[in-house]
Scaffold this motif. Structure first.
Motif, PDB file in Angstrom:
ATOM      1  N   GLN A 194      44.749   8.253  40.566  1.00  0.00           N
ATOM      2  CA  GLN A 194      44.044   9.170  40.860  1.00  0.00           C
ATOM      3  C   GLN A 194      44.386   9.112  42.638  1.00  0.00           C
ATOM      4  OE1 GLN A 194      40.420   9.607  39.261  1.00  0.00           O
ATOM      5  NE2 GLN A 194      38.920   9.671  41.207  1.00  0.00           N
TER       6      GLN A 194
ATOM      7  N   GLY B 147      36.174   6.639  56.161  1.00  0.00           N
ATOM      8  CA  GLY B 147      35.830   5.405  57.492  1.00  0.00           C
ATOM      9  C   GLY B 147      37.621   5.897  58.190  1.00  0.00           C
ATOM     10  N   GLY B 148      38.494   6.632  57.986  1.00  0.00           N
ATOM     11  CA  GLY B 148      39.995   5.920  57.850  1.00  0.00           C
ATOM     12  C   GLY B 148      41.428   6.888  56.450  1.00  0.00           C
ATOM     13  N   LEU B 149      41.460   6.122  56.872  1.00  0.00           N
ATOM     14  CA  LEU B 149      42.701   6.361  55.295  1.00  0.00           C
ATOM     15  C   LEU B 149      42.984   4.748  54.853  1.00  0.00           C
ATOM     16  CD1 LEU B 149      45.144   8.013  58.066  1.00  0.00           C
ATOM     17  CD2 LEU B 149      44.043   9.103  56.563  1.00  0.00           C
ATOM     18  N   GLN B 150      43.409   5.788  53.425  1.00  0.00           N
ATOM     19  CA  GLN B 150      43.499   4.314  52.238  1.00  0.00           C
ATOM     20  C   GLN B 150      44.301   4.381  51.868  1.00  0.00           C
ATOM     21  OE1 GLN B 150      41.431   4.357  48.904  1.00  0.00           O
ATOM     22  NE2 GLN B 150      40.892   2.058  49.416  1.00  0.00           N
ATOM     23  N   THR B 151      45.843   3.374  52.128  1.00  0.00           N
ATOM     24  CA  THR B 151      47.207   3.918  50.999  1.00  0.00           C
ATOM     25  C   THR B 151      46.802   3.162  49.254  1.00  0.00           C
ATOM     26  OG1 THR B 151      48.030   3.594  53.003  1.00  0.00           O
ATOM     27  CG2 THR B 151      49.075   3.920  50.695  1.00  0.00           C
ATOM     28  N   VAL B 152      47.340   3.674  48.427  1.00  0.00           N
ATOM     29  CA  VAL B 152      46.652   3.197  46.763  1.00  0.00           C
ATOM     30  C   VAL B 152      48.642   3.531  46.295  1.00  0.00           C
ATOM     31  CG1 VAL B 152      44.096   3.355  46.472  1.00  0.00           C
ATOM     32  CG2 VAL B 152      45.875   5.638  45.760  1.00  0.00           C
ATOM     33  N   SER B 153      48.625   3.189  45.714  1.00  0.00           N
ATOM     34  CA  SER B 153      49.691   3.622  44.495  1.00  0.00           C
ATOM     35  C   SER B 153      49.709   3.229  43.451  1.00  0.00           C
ATOM     36  CB  SER B 153      50.122   1.462  44.713  1.00  0.00           C
ATOM     37  OG  SER B 153      52.063   1.589  43.760  1.00  0.00           O
ATOM     38  N   LEU B 154      49.564   4.068  42.500  1.00  0.00           N
ATOM     39  CA  LEU B 154      49.556   4.877  41.375  1.00  0.00           C
ATOM     40  C   LEU B 154      50.834   4.382  40.244  1.00  0.00           C
ATOM     41  CD1 LEU B 154      47.879   7.834  42.194  1.00  0.00           C
ATOM     42  CD2 LEU B 154      46.712   5.644  41.806  1.00  0.00           C
ATOM     43  N   ASP B 155      50.682   3.850  39.088  1.00  0.00           N
ATOM     44  CA  ASP B 155      51.497   4.069  38.064  1.00  0.00           C
ATOM     45  C   ASP B 155      52.018   5.900  37.954  1.00  0.00           C
ATOM     46  OD1 ASP B 155      52.131   1.762  38.097  1.00  0.00           O
ATOM     47  OD2 ASP B 155      50.741   1.661  36.180  1.00  0.00           O
TER      48      ASP B 155
ATOM     49  N   HIS C 131      38.057  -2.767  47.310  1.00  0.00           N
ATOM     50  CA  HIS C 131      38.183  -1.807  47.193  1.00  0.00           C
ATOM     51  C   HIS C 131      37.994  -0.159  46.884  1.00  0.00           C
ATOM     52  CE1 HIS C 131      40.870  -3.759  50.539  1.00  0.00           C
ATOM     53  NE2 HIS C 131      41.217  -4.513  49.650  1.00  0.00           N
TER      54      HIS C 131
ATOM     55  N   LEU D 253      38.144   1.257  44.228  1.00  0.00           N
ATOM     56  CA  LEU D 253      38.863   2.402  43.586  1.00  0.00           C
ATOM     57  C   LEU D 253      38.524   2.801  42.708  1.00  0.00           C
ATOM     58  CD1 LEU D 253      43.062   0.677  43.635  1.00  0.00           C
ATOM     59  CD2 LEU D 253      41.399   1.996  45.738  1.00  0.00           C
ATOM     60  N   ALA D 254      38.795   3.963  42.193  1.00  0.00           N
ATOM     61  CA  ALA D 254      38.540   4.699  41.269  1.00  0.00           C
ATOM     62  C   ALA D 254      38.643   4.593  39.220  1.00  0.00           C
ATOM     63  CB  ALA D 254      39.086   6.661  41.249  1.00  0.00           C
ATOM     64  N   GLU D 255      39.625   4.219  39.010  1.00  0.00           N
ATOM     65  CA  GLU D 255      39.968   4.005  37.887  1.00  0.00           C
ATOM     66  C   GLU D 255      39.064   3.093  37.440  1.00  0.00           C
ATOM     67  OE1 GLU D 255      42.130   4.266  40.262  1.00  0.00           O
ATOM     68  OE2 GLU D 255      43.009   5.987  40.208  1.00  0.00           O
TER      69      GLU D 255
ATOM     70  N   THR E 298      34.048   7.760  48.502  1.00  0.00           N
ATOM     71  CA  THR E 298      34.137   7.127  47.264  1.00  0.00           C
ATOM     72  C   THR E 298      33.430   7.681  45.945  1.00  0.00           C
ATOM     73  OG1 THR E 298      34.083   5.015  48.481  1.00  0.00           O
ATOM     74  CG2 THR E 298      33.345   4.505  46.296  1.00  0.00           C
TER      75      THR E 298
ATOM     76  N   GLY F 168      43.639  -0.260  35.114  1.00  0.00           N
ATOM     77  CA  GLY F 168      44.854  -0.837  35.678  1.00  0.00           C
ATOM     78  C   GLY F 168      46.411  -0.083  35.934  1.00  0.00           C
ATOM     79  N   VAL F 169      46.176   1.782  36.647  1.00  0.00           N
ATOM     80  CA  VAL F 169      47.018   1.754  36.326  1.00  0.00           C
ATOM     81  C   VAL F 169      47.295   1.979  38.068  1.00  0.00           C
ATOM     82  CG1 VAL F 169      47.129   3.212  34.395  1.00  0.00           C
ATOM     83  CG2 VAL F 169      45.445   3.718  36.071  1.00  0.00           C
ATOM     84  N   SER F 170      46.202   1.659  38.974  1.00  0.00           N
ATOM     85  CA  SER F 170      46.338   1.638  40.195  1.00  0.00           C
ATOM     86  C   SER F 170      45.928   0.808  41.338  1.00  0.00           C
ATOM     87  CB  SER F 170      44.893   2.634  40.940  1.00  0.00           C
ATOM     88  OG  SER F 170      43.636   2.005  40.350  1.00  0.00           O
ATOM     89  N   ALA F 171      46.597   0.121  42.074  1.00  0.00           N
ATOM     90  CA  ALA F 171      46.080  -0.548  43.254  1.00  0.00           C
ATOM     91  C   ALA F 171      46.179  -0.637  44.274  1.00  0.00           C
ATOM     92  CB  ALA F 171      47.979  -1.855  42.974  1.00  0.00           C
ATOM     93  N   PHE F 172      45.600  -1.339  44.960  1.00  0.00           N
ATOM     94  CA  PHE F 172      45.335  -0.922  46.582  1.00  0.00           C
ATOM     95  C   PHE F 172      46.433  -1.340  47.332  1.00  0.00           C
ATOM     96  CE2 PHE F 172      43.817  -2.908  50.649  1.00  0.00           C
ATOM     97  CZ  PHE F 172      43.302  -1.634  51.501  1.00  0.00           C
ATOM     98  N   VAL F 173      46.645  -0.518  48.277  1.00  0.00           N
ATOM     99  CA  VAL F 173      47.951  -1.548  48.867  1.00  0.00           C
ATOM    100  C   VAL F 173      47.820  -1.271  50.650  1.00  0.00           C
ATOM    101  CG1 VAL F 173      50.022  -0.476  50.020  1.00  0.00           C
ATOM    102  CG2 VAL F 173      49.321   0.159  47.881  1.00  0.00           C
ATOM    103  N   SER F 174      46.947  -0.493  51.433  1.00  0.00           N
ATOM    104  CA  SER F 174      46.535  -0.708  52.256  1.00  0.00           C
ATOM    105  C   SER F 174      45.082   0.331  52.757  1.00  0.00           C
ATOM    106  CB  SER F 174      47.869  -0.863  53.798  1.00  0.00           C
ATOM    107  OG  SER F 174      48.212   0.242  53.628  1.00  0.00           O
ATOM    108  N   GLN F 175      44.818  -0.049  54.182  1.00  0.00           N
ATOM    109  CA  GLN F 175      44.070   0.801  54.851  1.00  0.00           C
ATOM    110  C   GLN F 175      43.915   0.872  56.134  1.00  0.00           C
ATOM    111  OE1 GLN F 175      40.303  -0.249  52.827  1.00  0.00           O
ATOM    112  NE2 GLN F 175      39.439  -1.691  53.946  1.00  0.00           N
ATOM    113  N   LYS F 176      44.256   1.615  57.461  1.00  0.00           N
ATOM    114  CA  LYS F 176      43.089   1.532  58.226  1.00  0.00           C
ATOM    115  C   LYS F 176      41.928   1.989  58.605  1.00  0.00           C
ATOM    116  CE  LYS F 176      47.493   3.908  59.430  1.00  0.00           C
ATOM    117  NZ  LYS F 176      48.342   4.808  60.702  1.00  0.00           N
ATOM    118  N   ILE F 177      40.802   1.378  58.875  1.00  0.00           N
ATOM    119  CA  ILE F 177      39.686   1.825  58.534  1.00  0.00           C
ATOM    120  C   ILE F 177      39.004   1.529  60.550  1.00  0.00           C
ATOM    121  CG2 ILE F 177      37.116   1.275  57.982  1.00  0.00           C
ATOM    122  CD1 ILE F 177      38.790   2.632  56.089  1.00  0.00           C
TER     123      ILE F 177
END
Ligand SMILES: Cc1cc2nc3c(=O)[nH]c(=O)nc-3n(C[C@H](O)[C@H](O)[C@H](O)COP(=O)(O)OP(=O)(O)OC[C@H]3O[C@@H](n4cnc5c(N)ncnc54)[C@H](O)[C@@H]3O)c2cc1C
Ligand SMILES: Nc1ncnc2c1ncn2[C@@H]1O[C@H](COP(=O)(O)O)[C@@H](O)[C@H]1O
Lengths: 249, 309
Positions: free
Chosen positions: A139, A161-169, B67, B69-71, B94, B173-182
């Motif tokens: 999600q 706190g700002g922005l977060q980027t996630v990668s989803l299948d 991080h 992540l919800a999953e 969160t 295992g369907v999601s992964a953290f990439v980056s954040q701008k906090i």
């Protein structure tokens, strides 16, 4: 790929909602209804993905009364290809909405479902997350940017706190935040064309979903009123009030 | 009865949203455990253990949970749910992201943004941007809910709960953290600040917002907020938005400068103790909720205020 966009018919965001005097709910008679604003953003995002060649088909779906057809026609006029109305006069809670959507996803096999982050009537902020759970999908909630690359979706999310980027299948769920895009207005010719686009009507029973509410609304009341205070003459008076009367400086 | 409260933290520090939600948990009553899910989060766990009225702190750490992540987080909470009657989290991004996922995994209807505890199964919550308050009774055997921090005082320190390390279950295992701008900032946080200065569309540009609002905020030791219009126009970052679909705040003092007072904005600040409105339009709706109003040009009033403080 196919994109499914759930759209809810809600009291228009400009309407000052009034609580019924008997505490049974809010006044809905003769009140302007519109598509939930976050869902307009969801429809827009789906259409843009189609225009970019990433998606082939955009299907809008609404769970609600007969009148929710109007909301679906708006989605069709914006550019969705076809629509499904799951007709019920009950108030359907997010969990039941999610169950109906799961059944529709099982039938339609979209690669992406784009929902609003929140319906501005129940202010629940639940349905997308619930649907993701029921499907076992990833999600990307409160999306500020959506990028589809191959079998992955990269979603930038608005977080505290700002922005977060996630990668989803893929397949995956996205819920929209305000800054994702600016929804277009449907043009008159497109509104005319939308009248001819296919709109299927179903019921919750068709999907075997029991929509009985889990939360019983015992009472609906007005929030405590805040009354207008004083208009001051100048900054000195303000500083004096805040320092000496309120003690907040 | 047993309650599990998901902590809001960034591994290093525990946000006071946790202490506020803890107050709601204490009003329900029962044994309260706090879950810290993260990585390198011992400091947050230690802070949670000091809160008054906590039975124990569960600390789950893994790469996947770093991080929150919800999953993976929902999978973890689901695995713990058997021992609890209530699963709670603060209404932070969160909490809002993960708790509905937990609720659906448990086949429970979540109660969002609880603003008061009326009984074991009965709660009040706002709907329609706070224009109506519903009292709802849950028929689910487990209650999953998020707590509106602005409605509860923070519980203080005074406890010395044990910290128990638990296994992090593998998520789907369907999601992964990439980056954040906090954004890093020395200013107080919006949801815990005693004073908030918010600017609206009237500021006209990011330069003006920075020039007029920020120094005054610093002088007031205030957090900075913004209307949606100011955020959409790029004058302020998205996480400064106060309102129905942004942050809900209830400081001692809220100053709204150049904000008209749309219901969506009011929904986020109406519970502040003292509200000051500065607007050049004497009919602006913001004056209807303000304790003190100044009708005039904010570009004159705010610098003058700064000078006179
Ligand atoms: C789905 C949805 C969700 C929303 N969520 C939120 C939300 O969470 N938070 C939020 O804030 N809004 C939200 N909104 C937007 C909301 O409806 C309003 O559009 C927004 O709050 C307006 O922002 P504003 O008051 O800054 O701008 P405006 O309404 O344009 O008001 C600007 C004000 O500044 C005054 N002004 C102009 N120049 C000066 C000057 N020199 N000195 C003093 N005063 C001056 C004007 O008189 C006016 O009152 C949402 C809307 C929708 C549809
Ligand atoms: N009755 C409904 N019909 C279609 N979509 C819905 C319905 N209820 C909720 N949704 C979708 O779920 C999102 C979040 O709603 P909620 O969880 O109620 O805040 C909305 O923005 C819609 O995209």
């Amino acid at each position: 790929m196919k994109i499914l966009v759930p759209v809810k018919r809600v009291i228009d965001y400009n309407v000052k909602v009034r609580v019924k005097s008997d505490g049974s709910g809010v006044e809905t008679a003769n009140v302007k209804m519109s598509m939930n604003p976050f869902d307009e953003i969801a429809v827009e995002e789906a259409i843009r993905l189609k225009e970019a060649g990433t998606a082939e088909e955009v299907v809008a779906i609404s769970i609600g009364p007969d009148k929710a057809q109007e909301t679906l026609r708006t989605a069709l006029a914006m550019g969705a290809d076809r629509a499904i109305l799951v007709k019920t006069d009950e108030i359907v809670e997010p969990l039941s909405v999610a169950k109906i959507l799961k059944a529709v996803v099982d039938e339609e096999s979209p690669k992406l479902v784009v929902l609003g982050k929140q319906a501005i009537d129940d202010d629940a902020n639940q349905t997308g997350q619930m649907l993701a759970a029921l499907l076992g999908w990833g999600q990307g909630t409160f999306a500020n940017e959506v990028k589809i690359e191959g079998e992955k979706a990269e979603i930038t999310r608005e977080v505290d706190g700002g922005l977060q980027t996630v990668s989803l299948d893929l397949p995956a769920i996205v819920t929209t935040d305000l800054r994702l895009n600016e929804p277009r207005y449907a043009s008159l010719p497109n509104i005319m064309k939308a009248k001819k686009k296919p709109l299927d009507t179903k019921t919750p029973d068709d999907y075997g979903v029991d929509v009985a509410a889990r939360l019983k609304v015992l009472k609906t009341e007005e929030p405590p009123e805040r009354s207008a205070g004083e208009i001051l003459e100048n900054v000195d008076q303000l500083v004096d009030k805040l320092k000496n009367k309120e003690g907040v400086l | 009865m047993a309650l599990l409260l998901l902590a809001d933290h960034d591994n290093a520090t525990l946000s006071d949203q946790t202490a506020k939600a803890l107050t709601a948990a204490k009003e329900i009553g029962g044994d309260i455990d706090i879950l810290i899910a993260g990585k390198g989060a011992q400091a947050a766990a230690d802070a949670a253990a000091k809160l008054d009225g906590v039975r124990k702190v569960l600390l789950a750490e893994s790469d996947q949970l770093e991080h929150q992540l919800a999953e993976p987080l929902a999978a973890l909470i689901e695995s713990l749910a058997g021992d609890y009657d209530y699963l709670l989290a603060p209404s932070t991004t969160t909490g809002k992201n993960v708790m509905p996922r937990v609720a659906a995994l448990l086949d429970v209807m979540q109660i969002s943004d609880v603003m008061s505890v009326e009984g074991d199964d009965t709660f009040k919550r706002p709907v329609y941007a706070g224009n109506a308050i519903q009292t709802v009774q849950s028929s689910d055997s487990k209650k999953v809910m998020t707590i509106r921090g602005a409605s509860f005082q923070a519980t203080g320190d005074g406890g010395s709960a044990s910290v128990e390390t638990i296994d992090a279950v593998a998520g789907p295992g369907v999601s992964a953290f990439v980056s954040q701008k906090i954004a890093e900032s020395d200013r107080p946080e919006l949801t815990s600040a005693k004073v908030i200065l918010s600017g609206g569309r009237a500021l006209g540009s990011k330069e003006k917002f920075d020039e007029i609002i920020l120094p005054l905020a610093d002088k007031l030791n205030a957090a900075v907020g913004a209307s949606r219009a100011a955020v959409d126009a790029g004058y302020a970052p998205n996480d400064w938005q106060v309102g129905q679909t942004g942050k809900v705040v209830a400081p001692e003092l809220y100053i709204a400068a150049g904000i008209s007072g749309a219901i969506q904005h009011l929904a986020g600040m109406k519970d502040s103790r003292v509200i000051v409105a500065i607007n050049k339009d004497e009919d602006a709706p913001i004056f209807q909720v303000a304790d003190y109003g100044l009708v005039g040009d904010l570009f004159q009033i705010l610098p003058e205020l700064q000078q006179k403080l």
